[in-house]
Design a protein around this motif. Structure first.
Motif, mmCIF file in Angstrom:
data_model
loop_
_atom_site.group_PDB
_atom_site.id
_atom_site.type_symbol
_atom_site.label_atom_id
_atom_site.label_comp_id
_atom_site.label_asym_id
_atom_site.label_seq_id
_atom_site.Cartn_x
_atom_site.Cartn_y
_atom_site.Cartn_z
ATOM 1 N N ARG A 3 0.833 -1.199 0.000
ATOM 2 C CA ARG A 3 0.000 0.000 0.000
ATOM 3 C C ARG A 3 0.869 1.251 0.000
ATOM 4 O O ARG A 3 1.879 1.310 0.709
ATOM 5 C CB ARG A 3 -0.908 0.026 1.227
ATOM 6 N N ILE A 4 0.433 2.239 -0.753
ATOM 7 C CA ILE A 4 1.099 3.540 -0.734
ATOM 8 C C ILE A 4 0.060 4.614 -0.477
ATOM 9 O O ILE A 4 -1.135 4.413 -0.715
ATOM 10 C CB ILE A 4 1.833 3.837 -2.056
ATOM 11 N N CYS A 5 0.516 5.772 0.001
ATOM 12 C CA CYS A 5 -0.358 6.911 0.248
ATOM 13 C C CYS A 5 0.064 8.059 -0.661
ATOM 14 O O CYS A 5 1.158 8.606 -0.505
ATOM 15 C CB CYS A 5 -0.284 7.334 1.712
ATOM 16 N N LEU A 6 -0.793 8.408 -1.594
ATOM 17 C CA LEU A 6 -0.585 9.554 -2.471
ATOM 18 C C LEU A 6 -1.428 10.679 -1.894
ATOM 19 O O LEU A 6 -2.663 10.587 -1.881
ATOM 20 C CB LEU A 6 -1.011 9.202 -3.891
ATOM 21 N N THR A 7 -0.782 11.741 -1.404
ATOM 22 C CA THR A 7 -1.524 12.729 -0.623
ATOM 23 C C THR A 7 -1.521 14.110 -1.254
ATOM 24 O O THR A 7 -0.536 14.540 -1.866
ATOM 25 C CB THR A 7 -0.983 12.802 0.815
ATOM 26 N N ALA A 112 -0.600 13.724 7.136
ATOM 27 C CA ALA A 112 -0.572 12.682 6.107
ATOM 28 C C ALA A 112 0.315 11.520 6.532
ATOM 29 O O ALA A 112 -0.025 10.347 6.301
ATOM 30 C CB ALA A 112 -0.075 13.265 4.785
ATOM 31 N N PHE A 113 1.444 11.826 7.170
ATOM 32 C CA PHE A 113 2.345 10.758 7.630
ATOM 33 C C PHE A 113 1.643 9.836 8.627
ATOM 34 O O PHE A 113 1.743 8.601 8.530
ATOM 35 C CB PHE A 113 3.585 11.364 8.290
ATOM 36 N N LEU A 114 0.936 10.426 9.596
ATOM 37 C CA LEU A 114 0.261 9.607 10.615
ATOM 38 C C LEU A 114 -0.894 8.814 10.009
ATOM 39 O O LEU A 114 -1.088 7.634 10.324
ATOM 40 C CB LEU A 114 -0.263 10.498 11.739
ATOM 41 N N ILE A 115 -1.668 9.458 9.151
ATOM 42 C CA ILE A 115 -2.809 8.756 8.546
ATOM 43 C C ILE A 115 -2.324 7.629 7.646
ATOM 44 O O ILE A 115 -2.916 6.542 7.604
ATOM 45 C CB ILE A 115 -3.697 9.758 7.782
ATOM 46 N N ALA A 116 -1.224 7.863 6.937
ATOM 47 C CA ALA A 116 -0.663 6.798 6.100
ATOM 48 C C ALA A 116 -0.292 5.584 6.935
ATOM 49 O O ALA A 116 -0.515 4.438 6.527
ATOM 50 C CB ALA A 116 0.562 7.319 5.342
ATOM 51 N N ARG A 117 0.270 5.828 8.110
ATOM 52 C CA ARG A 117 0.610 4.706 9.003
ATOM 53 C C ARG A 117 -0.656 3.972 9.428
ATOM 54 O O ARG A 117 -0.692 2.731 9.464
ATOM 55 C CB ARG A 117 1.370 5.235 10.222
ATOM 56 N N ALA A 118 -1.713 4.719 9.729
ATOM 57 C CA ALA A 118 -2.970 4.088 10.125
ATOM 58 C C ALA A 118 -3.555 3.262 8.989
ATOM 59 O O ALA A 118 -4.197 2.226 9.228
ATOM 60 C CB ALA A 118 -3.971 5.154 10.564
ATOM 61 N N LEU A 119 -3.330 3.691 7.763
ATOM 62 C CA LEU A 119 -3.854 2.987 6.594
ATOM 63 C C LEU A 119 -2.986 1.798 6.191
ATOM 64 O O LEU A 119 -3.336 1.055 5.277
ATOM 65 C CB LEU A 119 -3.970 3.952 5.407
ATOM 66 N N GLY A 120 -1.846 1.644 6.847
ATOM 67 C CA GLY A 120 -0.954 0.545 6.510
ATOM 68 C C GLY A 120 -0.112 0.806 5.274
ATOM 69 O O GLY A 120 0.357 -0.141 4.628
ATOM 70 N N CYS A 121 0.087 2.069 4.957
ATOM 71 C CA CYS A 121 0.871 2.434 3.779
ATOM 72 C C CYS A 121 2.355 2.519 4.145
ATOM 73 O O CYS A 121 2.715 3.102 5.169
ATOM 74 C CB CYS A 121 0.421 3.783 3.220
ATOM 75 N N GLU A 122 3.211 1.979 3.299
ATOM 76 C CA GLU A 122 4.637 1.963 3.607
ATOM 77 C C GLU A 122 5.374 3.182 3.061
ATOM 78 O O GLU A 122 6.553 3.368 3.362
ATOM 79 C CB GLU A 122 5.283 0.696 3.067
ATOM 80 N N SER A 123 4.707 4.007 2.277
ATOM 81 C CA SER A 123 5.361 5.205 1.752
ATOM 82 C C SER A 123 4.334 6.309 1.575
ATOM 83 O O SER A 123 3.132 6.054 1.458
ATOM 84 C CB SER A 123 6.049 4.906 0.414
ATOM 85 N N VAL A 124 4.822 7.546 1.566
ATOM 86 C CA VAL A 124 3.970 8.719 1.352
ATOM 87 C C VAL A 124 4.514 9.492 0.162
ATOM 88 O O VAL A 124 5.720 9.748 0.070
ATOM 89 C CB VAL A 124 3.924 9.618 2.604
ATOM 90 N N HIS A 125 3.603 9.883 -0.737
ATOM 91 C CA HIS A 125 3.946 10.570 -1.982
ATOM 92 C C HIS A 125 3.143 11.868 -2.003
ATOM 93 O O HIS A 125 1.909 11.825 -2.099
ATOM 94 C CB HIS A 125 3.590 9.695 -3.181
ATOM 95 N N ARG A 126 3.815 13.014 -1.922
ATOM 96 C CA ARG A 126 3.088 14.279 -1.759
ATOM 97 C C ARG A 126 3.060 15.098 -3.042
ATOM 98 O O ARG A 126 4.058 15.217 -3.744
ATOM 99 C CB ARG A 126 3.715 15.128 -0.641
ATOM 100 N N ARG A 127 1.892 15.694 -3.295
ATOM 101 C CA ARG A 127 1.709 16.665 -4.367
ATOM 102 C C ARG A 127 1.072 17.925 -3.773
ATOM 103 O O ARG A 127 0.569 17.898 -2.656
ATOM 104 C CB ARG A 127 0.824 16.100 -5.484
#
Length: 439
Positions: A3-7, A112-127
């Motif tokens: 899982r990744i987080c595109l934020t 976004a970093f904390l929510i990504a952890r809650a979502l089980g995402c291993e990386s955060v990608h910011r725009r």
């Protein structure tokens, strides 16, 4: 499935950006076999939030893309649950640092970093909402392509997916902590008008972010590089370089992180540009592998900056950025000297070291910042017009600005010390409900 987080953090109308980043999430899921969580952190007013809700609803259903569109009330509920579970000191202050009532580029990304952890995402990608993707033959050029080619992989493995490598072979077993690029178009800082009016004043204003003891030649070199991104040349063909990424070559509108963002937060300074660039420096100084690619995003200015109120607010944020550099230059010097000593035996950044450097910096004499304000005042009055109004505003709030600059660093140290408990609590709190998804 990975899982990744595109934020996309936003406080302004950006339905076109939502559509574009939705397409980037779909591209990531389709081409890399991952589950992409599109996280829109929305601090807009009621009417704009409703506009964004319609934009989210218009996104096509795509397999393995999950959308989360959260207003500040939903973000606050999540943060309260995490802070309560973490049992950190000063919980109300911690909530304020994570969701202040003033603009904070660092705080929105920390959420976004904390929510990504809650979502089980291993990386955060910011725009960013004031950015657009370049295109070739009508097809958008998505940065996530290079990010997912390398991010989180051992460097020796990532080396097979880049154009070239400049990484020291002894670092080959470390994982790629950051993949990023920059922007083309307008300056990242809205001071281009100053350059057109008076290049000498522009030099004075930009050189103020350098350490005071630097030579004139060093300051001129910094001014030449500052805020220009990748210039104006359009994208033609892909290039990606594995190595230790120069912080001057990447921008937070086009960035992704693995692991490091779970160790150290961004400074939560309010009304300050540049407060969200700290991890870029940390990755470099700790000798963590990164990839610099050339899928640059197009930067543009929104109309709000052209209003009198928007102009004054932005120039005040720039002044606070200059004042913050007294402390950050001190911290960066110590991080550079520590080098790989910033890492523990497992290769993770040690938050306690960063917090200590930040606390040490708060004891610095503010005389250098007083001189910064004096020089900035002279520059604004030389320009005249609405810049003289900025000078009057800064002069009226001089003591508060000086105190806030130091207080922001104290807050950063406090948040850094609490970051690991907050991350663990976010993971235990569990994922937020999705706005839209397709499995």
């Amino acid at each position: 499935m990975r899982r990744i987080c595109l934020t996309l953090p936003t406080n302004r109308s950006c339905p076109e950006t939502i559509a574009a980043i939705g397409a980037e999430a779909a591209y990531a899921a389709a081409h890399f076999g991952i589950e992409a969580h599109l996280l829109i952190l929305d601090s807009s007013d009621t009417a704009t939030f409703a506009e964004h809700t319609r934009a989210v609803a218009a996104l096509p259903d795509v397999p393995h893309v999950v959308v989360h569109h959260l207003d500040e009330a939903a973000q606050r509920d999540f943060l309260r649950a995490v802070i309560d579970r973490a049992q950190v000191a000063k919980p109300e202050l911690m909530l304020d640092l994570m969701l202040p009532d003033r603009l904070s580029y660092g705080a929105c990304t920390n959420r976004a970093f904390l929510i990504a952890r809650a979502l089980g995402c291993e990386s955060v990608h910011r725009r960013d909402s004031d950015s657009r993707y370049q295109s070739v033959d009508g097809e958008p050029v998505f940065p996530v392509h290079h990010e997912l080619m390398s991010l989180g992989k051992p460097a020796r493995e990532a080396a097979h997916g880049v154009s070239e490598s400049a990484l020291d072979p002894r670092l080959a077993d470390r994982r790629v902590a950051m993949v990023g690029s920059s922007f083309v178009g307008e300056l990242s800082v809205d001071i281009g008008e100053i350059q057109r009016i008076d290049p000498d004043v522009y030099y004075d204003v930009v050189s103020l972010w350098a350490p005071e003891h630097w030579s004139d030649a060093e300051k001129r070199a910094l001014v030449e590089e500052s805020f220009r991104g990748a210039g104006t040349d359009p994208f033609e063909r892909d290039h990606a370089l594995l190595g230790l990424v120069d912080p001057m070559r990447v921008d937070m509108c086009n960035i992704s992180f693995h692991d490091v963002h779970e160790r150290v937060p961004l400074p939560p300074a309010t009304d300050t540009i540049g407060s969200d660039y700290f991890l870029i420096h940390l990755v470099h100084d700790a000798a963590l592998p990164g990839v610099l690619h050339n899928r640059n995003i197009v930067n543009y200015y929104t109309g709000e900056r052209r209003t009198d109120a928007g102009f004054l607010a932005y120039q005040t944020r720039y002044a606070k950025f200059l004042l913050s550099m007294l402390y950050f230059n001190h911290i960066y010097d110590r991080m550079a000297a520590a080098g790989e000593g910033l890492l523990d035996e497992q290769g993770h950044v040690r938050p306690s070291v960063i917090a200590e450097f930040a606390r040490q910096s708060t004891a610095l004499d503010q005389a250098e910042n007083v001189r910064r304000l004096d020089r900035l005042d002279a520059a604004h009055r030389t320009l005249g017009g609405r810049y003289a109004d900025v000078a009057d505003h800064l002069a009226a709030h001089r003591e508060r600005l000086l105190d806030e600059a130091r207080g922001d660093i104290e807050d950063f140290a406090l948040l850094t010390e609490a970051w690991q408990p907050l991350m663990r609590a976010a993971q235990d709190t569990g994922p937020l409900p999705a706005t839209g998804s397709s499995a």
